[in-house]
Design a protein around this motif. Structure first.
Motif, PDB file in Angstrom:
ATOM      1  N   GLN A   1      18.990   9.245  19.803  1.00 27.57           N
ATOM      2  CA  GLN A   1      18.806   8.094  20.894  1.00 27.57           C
ATOM      3  C   GLN A   1      19.612   6.931  20.623  1.00 27.57           C
ATOM      4  N   GLY A   2      20.612   7.309  19.895  1.00 26.33           N
ATOM      5  CA  GLY A   2      21.420   6.162  19.322  1.00 26.33           C
ATOM      6  C   GLY A   2      21.046   4.899  18.734  1.00 26.33           C
ATOM      7  N   LYS A   3      19.934   4.963  17.884  1.00 23.21           N
ATOM      8  CA  LYS A   3      19.448   3.926  17.394  1.00 23.21           C
ATOM      9  C   LYS A   3      19.611   4.012  15.861  1.00 23.21           C
ATOM     10  N   ILE A   4      19.508   2.901  15.155  1.00 20.31           N
ATOM     11  CA  ILE A   4      19.040   2.942  13.795  1.00 20.31           C
ATOM     12  C   ILE A   4      17.682   2.502  13.639  1.00 20.31           C
ATOM     13  N   GLN A   5      16.913   3.083  13.147  1.00 17.16           N
ATOM     14  CA  GLN A   5      15.500   2.789  13.078  1.00 17.16           C
ATOM     15  C   GLN A   5      15.124   2.396  11.739  1.00 17.16           C
ATOM     16  N   ASP A   6      14.489   1.147  11.876  1.00 18.99           N
ATOM     17  CA  ASP A   6      13.928   0.436  10.829  1.00 18.99           C
ATOM     18  C   ASP A   6      12.592   1.370  10.177  1.00 18.99           C
ATOM     19  N   VAL A   7      12.623   1.328   8.989  1.00 17.31           N
ATOM     20  CA  VAL A   7      11.383   2.062   8.332  1.00 17.31           C
ATOM     21  C   VAL A   7      11.007   1.521   7.028  1.00 17.31           C
ATOM     22  N   LEU A   8       9.580   1.632   6.736  1.00 17.03           N
ATOM     23  CA  LEU A   8       9.086   1.213   5.483  1.00 17.03           C
ATOM     24  C   LEU A   8       8.533   2.803   4.989  1.00 17.03           C
ATOM     25  N   LEU A   9       8.723   2.778   3.616  1.00 12.11           N
ATOM     26  CA  LEU A   9       8.175   3.973   3.085  1.00 12.11           C
ATOM     27  C   LEU A   9       6.688   3.886   2.508  1.00 12.11           C
ATOM     28  N   GLN A  10       5.705   4.585   3.000  1.00  7.86           N
ATOM     29  CA  GLN A  10       4.376   4.193   2.544  1.00  7.86           C
ATOM     30  C   GLN A  10       4.019   4.819   1.656  1.00  7.86           C
ATOM     31  N   LEU A  11       3.796   3.953   0.313  1.00 10.83           N
ATOM     32  CA  LEU A  11       3.452   4.712  -0.957  1.00 10.83           C
ATOM     33  C   LEU A  11       1.931   4.624  -1.291  1.00 10.83           C
ATOM     34  N   ASN A  12       1.423   5.969  -1.661  1.00 12.75           N
ATOM     35  CA  ASN A  12       0.341   6.168  -1.797  1.00 12.75           C
ATOM     36  C   ASN A  12      -0.023   5.652  -3.348  1.00 12.75           C
ATOM     37  N   ILE A  13      -0.359   4.440  -3.659  1.00 18.48           N
ATOM     38  CA  ILE A  13      -0.684   4.195  -5.251  1.00 18.48           C
ATOM     39  C   ILE A  13      -2.018   4.350  -5.399  1.00 18.48           C
ATOM     40  N   ALA A  14      -2.881   3.849  -4.616  1.00 17.67           N
ATOM     41  CA  ALA A  14      -4.042   3.801  -4.867  1.00 17.67           C
ATOM     42  C   ALA A  14      -4.750   5.459  -4.344  1.00 17.67           C
ATOM     43  N   ARG A  15      -4.323   6.386  -5.286  1.00 17.78           N
ATOM     44  CA  ARG A  15      -4.637   7.671  -5.206  1.00 17.78           C
ATOM     45  C   ARG A  15      -5.805   8.213  -4.522  1.00 17.78           C
ATOM     46  N   GLU A  16      -6.970   7.778  -5.135  1.00 19.27           N
ATOM     47  CA  GLU A  16      -8.445   8.334  -4.502  1.00 19.27           C
ATOM     48  C   GLU A  16      -8.674   8.021  -3.152  1.00 19.27           C
ATOM     49  N   LEU A  17      -8.979   8.849  -2.508  1.00 24.29           N
ATOM     50  CA  LEU A  17      -9.578   8.774  -1.046  1.00 24.29           C
ATOM     51  C   LEU A  17      -8.435   8.691  -0.173  1.00 24.29           C
ATOM     52  N   GLN A  18      -7.115   8.585  -0.418  1.00 29.86           N
ATOM     53  CA  GLN A  18      -6.016   8.558   0.374  1.00 29.86           C
ATOM     54  C   GLN A  18      -5.380   9.854   0.632  1.00 29.86           C
ATOM     55  N   LYS A  19      -4.917  10.174   1.824  1.00 27.29           N
ATOM     56  CA  LYS A  19      -4.277  11.474   2.069  1.00 27.29           C
ATOM     57  C   LYS A  19      -2.634  11.046   2.563  1.00 27.29           C
ATOM     58  N   ASN A  20      -2.534  10.006   2.931  1.00 25.94           N
ATOM     59  CA  ASN A  20      -1.087   9.595   3.436  1.00 25.94           C
ATOM     60  C   ASN A  20      -0.272   8.607   2.435  1.00 25.94           C
ATOM     61  N   GLY A  21       0.953   8.979   2.610  1.00 30.34           N
ATOM     62  CA  GLY A  21       1.834   8.031   1.559  1.00 30.34           C
ATOM     63  C   GLY A  21       2.296   8.960   0.608  1.00 30.34           C
ATOM     64  N   PHE A  22       3.487   8.450   0.240  1.00 30.03           N
ATOM     65  CA  PHE A  22       4.170   9.480  -0.772  1.00 30.03           C
ATOM     66  C   PHE A  22       3.491   9.285  -2.237  1.00 30.03           C
ATOM     67  N   SER A  23       3.305  10.432  -2.783  1.00 27.94           N
ATOM     68  CA  SER A  23       2.874  10.247  -4.215  1.00 27.94           C
ATOM     69  C   SER A  23       4.010   9.852  -5.257  1.00 27.94           C
ATOM     70  N   GLN A  24       3.734   9.316  -6.342  1.00 27.56           N
ATOM     71  CA  GLN A  24       4.744   9.065  -7.200  1.00 27.56           C
ATOM     72  C   GLN A  24       5.838  10.218  -7.086  1.00 27.56           C
ATOM     73  N   GLU A  25       5.478  11.267  -7.551  1.00 27.97           N
ATOM     74  CA  GLU A  25       6.421  12.452  -7.741  1.00 27.97           C
ATOM     75  C   GLU A  25       7.073  12.574  -6.410  1.00 27.97           C
ATOM     76  N   ALA A  26       6.547  12.620  -5.207  1.00 24.57           N
ATOM     77  CA  ALA A  26       7.336  12.914  -4.095  1.00 24.57           C
ATOM     78  C   ALA A  26       8.279  11.971  -3.722  1.00 24.57           C
ATOM     79  N   TYR A  27       7.860  10.513  -4.216  1.00 25.40           N
ATOM     80  CA  TYR A  27       8.813   9.353  -4.015  1.00 25.40           C
ATOM     81  C   TYR A  27       9.900   9.547  -4.873  1.00 25.40           C
ATOM     82  N   GLU A  28       9.909   9.909  -6.445  1.00 29.25           N
ATOM     83  CA  GLU A  28      10.922  10.097  -6.982  1.00 29.25           C
ATOM     84  C   GLU A  28      11.917  11.037  -6.508  1.00 29.25           C
TER      85      GLU A  28
END
Ligand SMILES: *Cc1c(COP(=O)(O)O)cnc(C)c1O
Length: 236
Positions: A116-143
């Protein structure tokens, strides 16, 4: 009603900023994102009339419908989990995708942005509050992600998004937000990029704590518009 709610939220943000200790790298201005998911387009018109133009939505389709119905002048934030089959539409719709949560989805975003000829702005979602959440990078995946981040040529990483756990005592969220701030500082140094300027943390029940701990972007729905009615639309 909305005006009164907005004034309360802005005053709470100011007070939380005043309680911040030390000089934080996220500055002393907090962006308010009005989360309009499950609310009609009138909600967007109403907040815009009060000067709020940053809009948060969870679902691509719902946002596209609203965007078609609305005049220009909003900044669109995607907050909900993004499936790869929706990435093209998300890239053409949103100014910033706050919920990038896997290498796979980043790859898809990069490809779609390239097409699309675009530079897409993005935030990385970190899953810090591990319990109950399924979305976001785990620390391992983030590293594992960090070393390849710069290879996404059509993605501009603007920072991090963190969702804390739901709890009765918002003090329990403080360690999560503190860790979010530390990871933000680390990411900024790691990429040595001035583009890394956004730490999106805090929603209705915990934005005061998030701002105290360094958030410079908060995502507020309920405190502005009241409870959402999920009768009609279903959340992802
Ligand atoms: C719905 C949602 C919000 C807003 O939540 P409220 O509690 O209504 O303020 C913020 N962030 C994300 C990621 C959301 O899904």
């Amino acid at each position: 009603m909305l005006k009164k709610n907005l004034d309360i939220v802005l005053a709470n943000i100011d007070r939380a900023l005043a309680r911040r200790r030390g000089r934080l790298l996220t500055g002393d201005v907090v962006k308010l994102i009005a989360v309009t998911k499950n609310h009609p387009v009138q909600a967007l018109e109403a907040v815009k009339a009060l000067g709020v133009v940053d809009i948060g939505e969870n679902r691509v389709q719902e946002a596209r419908q609203k965007k078609e119905a609305m005049p220009e002048g909003f900044c669109w934030h995607l907050l909900g989990h993004l499936q790869t089959n929706k990435v093209k539409q998300a890239v053409s719709t949103f100014d910033i995708i706050e919920s990038a949560d896997s290498e796979k989805v980043l790859t898809a975003i990069n490809n779609a942005a390239q097409q699309q000829g675009k530079i897409q702005d993005v935030l990385l979602q970190l899953n810090i509050a591990r319990e109950l959440q399924k979305n976001g990078f785990s620390q391992e995946a983030y590293e594992q992600l960090l070393p390849i981040l710069k290879t996404f040529e059509n993605i501009r990483v603007r920072g991090l998004m963190v969702i804390a756990q739901k709890c009765d005592d918002t003090e329990e969220t403080r360690p999560v937000f503190r860790k979010g701030y530390l990871e933000f500082v680390r990411l900024r140094e790691y990429l040595s990029s001035g583009a890394v300027d956004t730490l999106s943390m805090g929603m209705t029940h915990d934005y005061r704590v998030a701002v105290e701990e360094g958030a410079n972007s908060v995502r507020i729905g309920t405190a502005l518009f009241g409870e959402r009615n999920y009768g009609k639309a279903k959340e992802e």
